[in-house]
Scaffold this motif. Structure first.
Motif, short mmCIF file in Angstrom:
data_model
loop_
_atom_site.label_atom_id
_atom_site.label_comp_id
_atom_site.label_asym_id
_atom_site.label_seq_id
_atom_site.Cartn_x
_atom_site.Cartn_y
_atom_site.Cartn_z
N ARG A 7 51.02 -14.96 -36.34
CA ARG A 7 51.72 -13.75 -36.81
C ARG A 7 50.95 -12.50 -36.37
O ARG A 7 51.56 -11.55 -35.85
CB ARG A 7 51.85 -13.78 -38.33
CG ARG A 7 52.67 -12.63 -38.90
CD ARG A 7 52.62 -12.60 -40.42
NE ARG A 7 51.32 -12.16 -40.92
CZ ARG A 7 50.97 -10.88 -41.04
NH1 ARG A 7 51.82 -9.91 -40.68
NH2 ARG A 7 49.79 -10.56 -41.52
N LEU A 8 49.64 -12.51 -36.53
CA LEU A 8 48.83 -11.37 -36.14
C LEU A 8 48.85 -11.18 -34.61
O LEU A 8 48.87 -10.05 -34.12
CB LEU A 8 47.39 -11.55 -36.61
CG LEU A 8 47.18 -11.54 -38.14
CD1 LEU A 8 45.74 -11.94 -38.47
CD2 LEU A 8 47.49 -10.17 -38.72
N ALA A 20 48.19 -23.38 -42.12
CA ALA A 20 48.34 -22.07 -42.77
C ALA A 20 47.54 -21.01 -42.02
O ALA A 20 48.03 -19.88 -41.80
CB ALA A 20 47.87 -22.16 -44.22
N THR A 21 46.34 -21.36 -41.60
CA THR A 21 45.52 -20.42 -40.83
C THR A 21 46.16 -20.13 -39.48
O THR A 21 46.21 -18.97 -39.03
CB THR A 21 44.11 -20.99 -40.63
OG1 THR A 21 43.52 -21.24 -41.92
CG2 THR A 21 43.22 -20.03 -39.85
N ASP A 67 40.47 -11.21 -39.03
CA ASP A 67 41.55 -10.48 -39.70
C ASP A 67 42.43 -11.40 -40.52
O ASP A 67 43.13 -10.96 -41.44
CB ASP A 67 42.41 -9.73 -38.68
CG ASP A 67 41.75 -8.43 -38.21
OD1 ASP A 67 40.72 -8.04 -38.80
OD2 ASP A 67 42.28 -7.82 -37.26
N VAL A 68 42.40 -12.70 -40.20
CA VAL A 68 43.18 -13.67 -40.95
C VAL A 68 42.77 -13.69 -42.41
O VAL A 68 43.55 -14.05 -43.31
CB VAL A 68 43.06 -15.06 -40.31
CG1 VAL A 68 41.72 -15.69 -40.60
CG2 VAL A 68 44.18 -15.99 -40.75
N THR A 128 49.31 -20.32 -38.64
CA THR A 128 50.53 -19.53 -38.82
C THR A 128 50.20 -18.05 -38.98
O THR A 128 50.86 -17.17 -38.41
CB THR A 128 51.31 -20.04 -40.04
OG1 THR A 128 51.67 -21.41 -39.82
CG2 THR A 128 52.57 -19.22 -40.27
N GLU A 129 49.16 -17.74 -39.74
CA GLU A 129 48.77 -16.35 -39.94
C GLU A 129 48.19 -15.76 -38.65
O GLU A 129 48.47 -14.60 -38.31
CB GLU A 129 47.76 -16.24 -41.08
CG GLU A 129 47.24 -14.84 -41.35
CD GLU A 129 48.32 -13.84 -41.76
OE1 GLU A 129 48.00 -12.63 -41.83
OE2 GLU A 129 49.48 -14.25 -42.02
N GLN A 181 42.55 -13.56 -50.03
CA GLN A 181 42.99 -13.01 -51.32
C GLN A 181 42.80 -14.04 -52.43
O GLN A 181 43.16 -15.21 -52.29
CB GLN A 181 44.46 -12.60 -51.22
CG GLN A 181 44.70 -11.42 -50.29
CD GLN A 181 46.17 -11.02 -50.22
OE1 GLN A 181 47.00 -11.48 -51.00
NE2 GLN A 181 46.50 -10.16 -49.26
N GLN A 186 42.24 -11.22 -44.35
CA GLN A 186 42.92 -10.22 -45.17
C GLN A 186 44.02 -10.87 -46.00
O GLN A 186 44.35 -10.39 -47.09
CB GLN A 186 43.50 -9.13 -44.27
CG GLN A 186 42.45 -8.32 -43.54
CD GLN A 186 43.05 -7.28 -42.62
OE1 GLN A 186 44.23 -6.95 -42.73
NE2 GLN A 186 42.26 -6.74 -41.71
N THR A 187 44.57 -11.96 -45.47
CA THR A 187 45.59 -12.72 -46.21
C THR A 187 44.98 -13.96 -46.89
O THR A 187 45.12 -14.15 -48.09
CB THR A 187 46.72 -13.16 -45.27
OG1 THR A 187 47.34 -12.00 -44.71
CG2 THR A 187 47.77 -13.97 -46.01
N LEU A 188 44.28 -14.77 -46.11
CA LEU A 188 43.74 -16.03 -46.65
C LEU A 188 42.67 -15.81 -47.69
O LEU A 188 42.46 -16.65 -48.57
CB LEU A 188 43.18 -16.89 -45.52
CG LEU A 188 44.14 -17.33 -44.41
CD1 LEU A 188 43.41 -18.24 -43.44
CD2 LEU A 188 45.36 -18.03 -44.99
#
Length: 232
Positions: free
Chosen positions: A226-227, A219-220, A101-102, A222-223, A108, A104-106
């Motif tokens: 968050r999830l 960065a990974t 699911d990470v 942190t996301e 993009q 979905q942000t990374l």
């Protein structure tokens, strides 16, 4: 202690050991730990890694790793739900997070993304399938909190959104690689507390990056954190 994540299949890994017609590939790390890879399918393998306890004498851990891999062979063809397991520490909050699911942000802005879902144990991906330096692997593990305490030379302690973490740059064959581990249910303990106190089992997020240094891993992480917090 041992951990058993899913990893990328590595046909040439270690030394092959035949167990009733099934090949287990074994690699000894000098008595500090031993790895046993059991092929799951063409792309993935179950990786059993048995460690010595912190500060314990080094020992031959490969027989134990092979025993665990052998016991896993009958389980390769079944896909039971974790929620129905009678084993402790299986149906956990972290196991309900799909690591992919990470993306979905990374993912993009990366139309040539290549990913392989290893849910519920993790996720492997390249943001650019033709560029090995964009490769990352996420694994969910259960281990002791010694894994996020300062150990090897070069280890750096940090925090990811309130959770204690440790990273080590240049862990692979690439100088820009990084390994980062986050203890998502851990409290930071001093070295003395870790030595004199009991081992504390925690859940870990481990991220290995091939390129981009530890900035990509952070960065990974942190996301993912968050999830994880969104799970409630």
């Amino acid at each position: 202690m041992f951990r058993k994540p899913i990893t990328r299949n590595q046909p040439g890994f270690g030394t092959p050991v035949d167990v009733n017609g099934t090949t287990i590939r074994v690699a000894d790390a000098g008595g500090e730990f031993c790895s046993a890879h059991l092929q799951f399918d063409d792309q993935q393998a179950v990786a059993i890694r048995v460690f010595t306890a912190p500060l314990a004498p080094r020992a031959d851990l490969c027989p134990e790793a092979i025993d665990i891999a052998t016991a896993s062979i009958p389980l390769l063809g079944v896909r039971p739900s974790r929620a129905g397991s009678t084993n402790a520490h299986v149906d956990t909050r972290l196991s309900r997070l799909d690591a992919c699911d990470v993306l979905q942000t990374l993912g993009q802005g990366h139309p040539d993304l290549d990913a392989g879902g290893l849910n519920p144990w993790g996720c492997w991906f390249r943001l650019d399938r033709s560029d090995e330096s964009t490769q990352q692997q996420i694994a969910f593990l259960r281990a002791t909190d010694s894994h996020i305490g300062k150990g090897m030379s070069g280890d750096e302690l940090t925090e990811i959104d309130g959770f204690p973490a440790k990273y080590l740059a240049g862990t692979g064959r690439y100088s820009a690689s990084c390994e980062l581990m986050v203890g998502i249910d851990a409290q930071r303990r001093t070295k003395r507390e870790r030595i004199t106190g009991p081992d504390i089992d925690i859940e870990l997020i481990r991220i290995n990056t091939t390129g981009g240094g530890c900035d990509n891993a952070k960065a990974t992480a942190t996301e993912l954190v968050r999830l994880y917090k969104l799970l409630g």
